[in-house]
Design an enzyme around this catalytic site. Structure first.
Site: not given
Length: 412
Positions: A103, A284
């Site tokens: 992440d 992201d």
């Protein structure tokens, strides 16, 4: 050397992790890495997942800026993590494998969501409570100092790692998160020391001399199969064998709230028509789709003629509309990154995993849920990163992109 992780029989996309100094010309250290579609709760809702995450990202930045850093007070609906990249990371000695979500939108690393953690002689409990909310999930637990094995020659000693007492929104076989976001995102996650920043995995590796730069590079590739070795993370530099154009860098944006993340400035054109003027947003890996500010999304929908599919929440294109689809151009710094028509659609062989119909054509461009002008007006998610080599460079406060052999793939 620790054994490869045993992953559950869900949709897998095998990748690898590479440790680098400044440049890697051939892979030297690999670790099993996977992309998974979480169908444990039935067909997933990509749009709901991504929009909840987008809201959480904005709320997190607002909390840090205002000093309201106790994120456990945030309240919003939670949904299961939908699609994610998993790294099989070794923990302590004797080594135990944990499957962690990769992440770039968060910076805390934690374990224990599925596989419980058993302390060893090499670990240490700091006594600090730690928590993070992701919008689509959360965890709360204790901070431990632990050794992480990212590969046989890449060991992260004395790393702050959260050990979950409780977690929500994570599917079976997901043990936690490998946080690769900027370090400021750790502010407020230690309950009793909210102003203290936690050294990230990248920072710790650099401090220990394990990598030459605070850089992590990401190579993913689109897939339509359940298992395929097709990518890598590179710590400390870039792998020149994985991209096909000049690697071009852009400084991190100074626009709030994108500035708290791997934020950049870009504009987007559909063909020759501008649908999003130059503005700030983020890159992201925790977001699946490409999300655009609501006004830009509306322009894209109008330009393509796509209609909203009530079952998936995605835009649906007819075969005729897909044949007429134009390039979606991301103008970032001095370079333009072209997302071809095939790159703008969801892999059709995977339609049923998202509640879609076999043979239908769904767009991976969707609505951020807020208009432009709010400082985080787009999210270039996994479907962007799968087409462009991406470099997250903390040492020089910049992000870099290049094309790959998959940029113009027609596999979707």
């Amino acid at each position: 050397m620790f054994p490869a992780a045993s992953l559950l029989p869900t949709l897998l996309l095998a990748l690898s992790i590479v440790a680098a100094t400044v440049e890697v010309r051939s892979p030297r250290v690999t670790l099993p890495f996977a992309k998974r579609i979480n169908t444990s709760g039935g067909a997933i809702n990509l749009v709901q997942h991504d929009q909840l995450r987008a809201t959480a990202l904005k709320d997190r930045a607002a909390a840090i800026q205002s000093g309201r850093v106790d994120r456990r007070t945030a309240s919003m609906p939670a949904t299961n993590e939908a699609i994610y990249y998993l790294a099989a990371v070794g923990v302590d000695s004797p080594t135990k494998i944990y499957n962690l979500i990769v992440d770039t939108g968060s910076a805390n690393t934690w374990i224990g969501a599925d596989t419980p953690y058993t302390p060893t002689s090499t670990s240490h409990d700091t006594g600090q409570r730690v928590s993070v909310s992701y919008g689509s999930g959360s965890f709360y637990g204790e901070e431990w100092i632990i050794t992480l094995y990212l590969g046989p020659d890449l060991i992260d000693y004395n790393q702050s790692v959260g050990v979950a007492d409780s977690s929500t929104g994570f599917g079976d076989g997901v043990d936690g998160v490998l946080g690769l976001g900027p370090p400021d995102l750790t502010e407020g996650t230690l309950t009793n020391s909210p102003s203290t920043l936690i050294p990230t995995v990248i920072e710790n590796l650099y401090t220990q001399g394990a990598i030459a730069q605070m850089v992590v590079s990401v190579f993913f590739a689109p897939t339509t199969t359940q298992t395929s070795t097709n990518g890598e993370l590179t710590f400390g530099g870039v792998d020149t064998t994985k991209y096909t154009s000049t690697l071009t860098y852009i400084p991190l944006t100074t626009t709030y709230p994108a500035s708290y993340y791997w934020g950049i400035d870009e504009s987007i054109t559909y063909g020759t028509t501008t649908i999003l003027s130059s503005t700030a947003g983020i890159v992201d890996t925790g977001t699946t789709l490409i999300l655009l500010a609501s006004n830009a999304y509306s322009r894209y929908q109008t330009a393509t003629g796509a209609t909203l599919d009530n079952y998936t929440g995605l835009l649906r294109l007819t075969s005729t509309q897909y044949s007429a689809l134009q390039n979606l151009n991301f103008h970032i710094g001095s370079a333009t990154y072209v997302l071809t028509p095939n790159g703008q659609i969801w892999p059709r062989t995977l339609n049923t995993y998202i509640g879609g119909t076999s043979g239908y054509i769904y767009s991976i461009v969707n609505n951020l849920g807020s208009p432009s002008g709010e400082g985080l007006d787009f999210i270039n998610g996994q479907t962007f990163v799968e087409r462009f080599y991406s470099v997250f460079d903390e040492s020089n406060n910049r992000v870099g992109f290049a094309t790959t052999s998959y940029t113009t793939a027609t596999t979707n």
